[in-house]
Design an enzyme around this catalytic site. Structure first.
Site, PDB file in Angstrom:
ATOM      1  N   GLY A 284       0.802  -1.215   0.000  1.00 46.51           N
ATOM      2  CA  GLY A 284       0.000   0.000   0.000  1.00 46.51           C
ATOM      3  C   GLY A 284       0.836   1.266   0.000  1.00 46.51           C
ATOM      4  O   GLY A 284       0.644   2.150  -0.836  1.00 46.51           O
ATOM      5  N   MET A 286       4.650   3.208   2.120  1.00 46.67           N
ATOM      6  CA  MET A 286       5.839   2.994   2.935  1.00 46.67           C
ATOM      7  C   MET A 286       6.227   4.273   3.661  1.00 46.67           C
ATOM      8  O   MET A 286       6.291   5.342   3.058  1.00 46.67           O
ATOM      9  CB  MET A 286       6.976   2.496   2.026  1.00 46.67           C
ATOM     10  N   GLU A 287       6.512   4.116   4.953  1.00 48.95           N
ATOM     11  CA  GLU A 287       6.682   5.241   5.871  1.00 48.95           C
ATOM     12  C   GLU A 287       8.088   5.823   5.924  1.00 48.95           C
ATOM     13  O   GLU A 287       8.471   6.417   6.942  1.00 48.95           O
ATOM     14  CB  GLU A 287       6.288   4.789   7.278  1.00 48.95           C
ATOM     15  N   HIS A 320      -2.004   6.152   8.409  1.00 54.03           N
ATOM     16  CA  HIS A 320      -1.154   5.043   8.859  1.00 54.03           C
ATOM     17  C   HIS A 320       0.330   5.390   8.684  1.00 54.03           C
ATOM     18  O   HIS A 320       1.116   5.287   9.627  1.00 54.03           O
ATOM     19  CB  HIS A 320      -1.516   3.784   8.065  1.00 54.03           C
ATOM     20  N   GLU A 321       0.693   5.824   7.491  1.00 53.95           N
ATOM     21  CA  GLU A 321       2.114   6.114   7.244  1.00 53.95           C
ATOM     22  C   GLU A 321       2.562   7.318   8.066  1.00 53.95           C
ATOM     23  O   GLU A 321       3.674   7.347   8.587  1.00 53.95           O
ATOM     24  CB  GLU A 321       2.384   6.352   5.752  1.00 53.95           C
ATOM     25  N   HIS A 324       3.285   6.284  11.607  1.00 55.32           N
ATOM     26  CA  HIS A 324       4.547   5.555  11.739  1.00 55.32           C
ATOM     27  C   HIS A 324       5.700   6.479  12.120  1.00 55.32           C
ATOM     28  O   HIS A 324       6.724   6.006  12.611  1.00 55.32           O
ATOM     29  CB  HIS A 324       4.904   4.874  10.417  1.00 55.32           C
ATOM     30  N   GLU A 343       3.596  -2.229  13.462  1.00 57.09           N
ATOM     31  CA  GLU A 343       2.431  -2.368  12.581  1.00 57.09           C
ATOM     32  C   GLU A 343       1.118  -2.517  13.354  1.00 57.09           C
ATOM     33  O   GLU A 343       0.119  -1.876  13.026  1.00 57.09           O
ATOM     34  CB  GLU A 343       2.621  -3.515  11.596  1.00 57.09           C
TER      35      GLU A 343
END
Ligand code: TRP
Ligand code: ZN
Length: 884
Positions: A284, A286-287, A320-321, A324, A343
């Site tokens: 999806g 990447m942080e 979400h990212e 993080h 996660e």
């Protein structure tokens, strides 16, 4: 095999690259073997000479002995498909190095050194999309989990934290934008149309958070002012033609930043936040620190091309990212067994954020539905593993619904036990205590214990034991008291035959039959194999409402009659419990009917509960739309496959369709009244989202009961739609029907959106997911469509992941569906093993399926296992699926 598909250096060693795909028995990595790395790498300087088919990298590491590790005379650096083009120590070329497999091993005698290594790679040949690769003429990276070693030799493990200084240089016309982590320190022009930029990231980070992007991009930008008054420049970078679809992503980012300040006290820590959208991406998003890389699917959205659900997904993944940055980047993982530390916690954080943005009840139901569709089957099958696994062969295989979603549920239980305020004290302590560290799940649990004042000694079992607990509940009523008896059983899973009882927090309420009310709910801790709880004050046996809000990720097994479930479905004041009662009614009925048992009054009870839901004016349509969704076939398989009984996909499908038809028939006037009301709600109306959801649900029931009428309604909805939600909903229904409208609308949709990759993905998915009896032939034909390519993961998933999730097609009794997925795995494995391996788990469920299909599924797994060469990724998943 075709070596050209694995990235090697031009002068690279093809045997080395080949070896990466020929592990006879790839080694098992074990959690208990953790040892700190013998060297610290406080700093790394990277120079990139960028080119699509040739990029040169010079990496300079400053290394120091790690006082906390065993002394050694060598430095061992990870590599993958690399050959060093030159090695220097303290400025002098050296020869005392050797390759050990793909590792570079260097003799080092002093306490601190500077190690310089040159490598050369071909990004355009990198089809795995790990490391540095080319996508649509731009260059980008994906380093989590072990991609950095495909760029340069390095201790590519999350507990080695370094400060990165990066210089990138490349042709200005081809790559006008040069991005990396942190802040831009300098930039300038070079000779021959070259330009360069220097980036400095002040925060020490592990190599998996490194990122670089070079390409022809434009940004949608807006500043954010943090809680302490600093200004952060926020940019969403995309190709020029996509710029108009980036507002939602940018607004979502700002909302996330604000929410994390308010809810978790977390402030952003750089002056710049860059997000880049890439169309070739394995996952999806990447942080990477200060430079998130996103699948375009989770960035681009406007009403004409994205559904309401797509908008929500963009908001959720952006959040979400962003989250993080603290749960993942400021505090990272000591080793990959701790993956759920970042996660699970970050998924919980994004779920809570979305609950606050969009309403708690609907979001909770969506999250439970995902858990049941993806995680419960995983926990019940050969790939079951604890949220903190004990071993792996390929870490990419452990980015699972268990680590992510069950991991989030486990932390959510801590929050339910502590309450939101004390939980916040726990997370504050965690962030303060471990800032700047590579931490473990144990560190997290201890910080929550200390900060929130919980005793989690027994609760730690949730990190160690796999399998979904089954809680049995029974209510015994006498004149004086009501006794609720709860017992639990955690099923055996591969490698874990015997389990201990776990603490299970269950929110419970008892409804009085006379008044229809309950006198307050309580949190019952089931912390032993069995436990009894007494309730008083009921003249008649009360009705049990249990696991309200889904406080625990368990399966509830209870003897309850349909009448009580209809009561709960119509009256429970906990919206989740209301949803659950209806699901329970449907599961019981469908499993009984599919097993050839007497389904009793099941259908009538469901019709009556549905009537209450369709006509309840107090319900908003968004919630009504959730309640109208029947349990998925995958979830029904799990419910059917208990004890010796196996799931029968054909019978489940037939019964579920029959129930839809019965509902559509018996409630035709209610459904049509609802549709007519919802059809009048405009797109921008605050009630519009709920109305759109309900409309498509109604069409689905109509399709099962009155296909001709459904085709007419759906074609009408398609033709007059002013947004993608209505258009896609109508087309979904039409795809399952044998009507001339099917081809007409599919063609119209294709023509309207030709060239828009994300919408063409939808066009593939709608057909692959459809209820049409010829779906297998249709998918076979689509695989030959000029727009289909096996090289783009979104496109592969849009056709084949959708098909693998279409029970009617995938579980074709002759095994054509299984063969199609196995063929795909074999074709994709040499190109993109990470994505190929994700297709194994649908086949891996064979043990819970009836014997005829099980044999066909197993035979396909064996065919894959017998292939000449398999990646570590696919090898591990296939062998576990055959053993487990
Ligand atoms: N850390 C990423 C996330 O959850 C996941 C991820 C993105 C990933 N790309 C990956 C994991 C590639 C493994 C491989 O936000
Ligand atoms: Zn994540």
């Amino acid at each position: 095999m075709d070596i050209a598909t694995t990235p090697t250096t031009p002068e690279g060693n093809p045997e080395l690259a080949d070896a990466a795909r020929t592990p006879v028995d790839p080694p098992v990595i074990r959690r208990e073997d953790y040892k700190p790395f013998p060297w610290l790498v406080p700093g790394i300087d990277l120079h990139f000479d960028l080119g699509l088919d040739k990029t040169r990298i010079v990496s300079t590491l400053s290394v120091e002995r790690n006082p906390d590790a065993e002394p050694t005379g060598e430095l061992r650096l990870d590599g993958d498909g690399l050959t060093p083009a030159g090695v220097k120590v303290d400025g002098e070329p050296v020869n005392d190095w050797a390759m050990d497999g793909s590792d570079l091993v260097l003799a080092l005698s002093g306490d601190s050194h500077r190690v310089e290594i040159a490598t050369e790679i071909d990004p355009s040949a990198n089809t795995q999309l790990m490391g540095l690769y080319a996508s649509n003429g731009m260059l980008c990276t994906q380093c989590e989990a072990e991609g950095f070693r495909r760029i340069t030799f390095f201790p590519d493990r999350p507990d080695v934290l370094s400060i990165y200084r990066v210089r990138m240089e490349g042709p200005k016309e081809q790559f006008p934008i040069l991005l990396c982590n942190g802040n831009k320190a300098a930039e300038g022009e070079g000779d021959n149309g070259m330009h360069w930029a220097e980036w400095h990231d002040p925060w020490p980070k592990p190599s998996y958070l490194f990122a670089l992007v070079a390409g022809d991009l434009v940004a949608n930008s807006a500043p954010f002012t943090t809680m302490s008054g600093r200004t952060v420049e926020c940019n969403i970078w995309v190709r020029k033609e996509d710029l108009a679809r980036t507002d939602h992503a940018l607004e979502s980012l700002h909302r996330s930043m604000k929410w994390d300040e308010e809810t978790f006290g977390r402030e952003y820590d750089l002056d710049l936040y860059n997000i880049v959208a890439v169309s070739d991406f394995n996952m999806g998003a990447m942080e990477n620190k200060g430079l998130n890389v996103f699948n375009t699917k989770y960035v681009l959205a406007d009403p004409d091309t994205a559904t309401d659900a797509d908008f929500d997904a963009v908001e959720g993944v952006i959040a979400h990212e962003y989250f993080h940055n603290w749960s993942g980047n400021r505090i990272t993982c000591r080793d990959w067994f701790q993956l759920s530390l970042k996660e699970g916690f970050t998924v919980l954080r994004d779920q809570l954020f979305s609950q606050d943005m969009r309403g708690e009840a609907v979001k909770r139901i969506e999250d439970v539905r995902i858990l049941r569709a993806a995680q419960f089957p995983e926990d019940a099958g050969p790939l079951a593993h604890p949220i903190r696994p004990d071993s792996y062969r390929e870490i990419s295989n452990f980015y699972t619904a268990t680590v992510y979603n069950k991991g989030a549920e486990v932390i959510r239980m801590m929050r339910s036990m502590a309450g939101a305020e004390r939980f916040r004290e726990g997370t504050d302590l965690y962030f303060n205590r471990h800032d700047g560290e590579a931490a473990t799940c144990e560190d997290f649990i201890t910080a929550i214990e200390d900060g929130a004042g919980l005793d989690l000694s027994q609760f730690r079992l949730w990190y160690r034991q796999a399998g979904t607990p089954v809680v049995t509940a029974s209510v015994l009523h006498s004149a004086e008291t009501t006794l609720l008896t709860l017992s639990q059983k955690v099923p055996p899973t591969p490698g874990q035959p015997d389990k201990q009882p776990m603490p299970i927090p269950l929110r419970v309420a008892m409804f009085d039959r006379e008044t229809g009310e309950h006198s307050g709910e309580q949190l019952v801790m089931l912390d032993a194999a069995q436990k009894g709880v007494n309730f008083k004050g009921f003249a008649k046996p009360p009705i049990l409402s249990i696991n309200r809000g889904f406080t625990a990720p368990v399966i509830i097994d209870r003897a309850v009659n349909s009448e009580d479930l209809v009561f709960l479905a119509s009256h429970d004041d906990d919206p989740f419990a209301r949803y659950e009662a209806l699901q329970e009614l449907a599961v019981r009925h469908l499993v009984a009917a599919a097993s050839g048992e007497d389904a009793g009054d099941g259908e009538a009870a469901i019709v009556s509960a549905f009537r209450a839901i369709l006509t309840d004016d107090a319900l908003d349509d968004a919630m009504r739309g959730e309640l109208m969704v029947l349990p998925s076939e995958t979830y029904l398989f799990e419910a059917m496959a208990t004890g010796e009984r196996k799931a029968d996909p054909g019978a489940i499908h037939a019964q579920r369709e029959a129930l839809k038809a019965a509902l559509g028939r018996d409630l035709a006037s209610e459904f049509h009244a609802l549709y007519d009301r919802c059809e009048k709600v405009g797109f921008d109306d605050p009630a519009g989202r709920g109305a759109r959801k309900v409309k498509t649900q109604v069409l689905a029931y109509a399709a099962a009961s009155d296909p001709a009428k459904a085709a007419e309604l759906a074609a009408h909805q398609f033709d007059r739609a002013d947004n993608m939600t209505d258009r896609q909903g109508a087309l979904m229904v039409l795809c399952g029907l044998d009507t001339p409208e099917r081809d007409r609308t599919l063609d119209a949709f294709y023509d309207r959106y030709a060239g828009n990759a994300l919408v063409i993905d939808k066009w593939f998915t709608l057909q692959a997911l459809s209820l049409h009896p010829d779906v297998i032939a249709q998918v076979e034909a689509l695989a030959g469509h000029p727009d289909f390519t096996i090289r783009n993961p979104n496109r592969v998933r849009s056709l084949y992941m959708a098909f693998a999730g279409n029970p009617q097609g995938f579980h074709d009794p002759d095994g054509k569906g299984y063969r199609m997925i196995a063929d795909l795995i074999l074709a994709l494995d040499p190109i993109n093993p990470q994505t190929a391996a994700r297709f194994v788990s649908p086949l891996g469920r064979w043990r819970r399926i009836e014997p005829g299909r099980a044999a066909l599924m197993k035979a396909e797994l064996e065919r894959i296992a017998g292939a000449d060469k398999l990646s570590r990724d696919t090898y591990e998943q296939v062998s576990r699926s055959l053993e487990g």
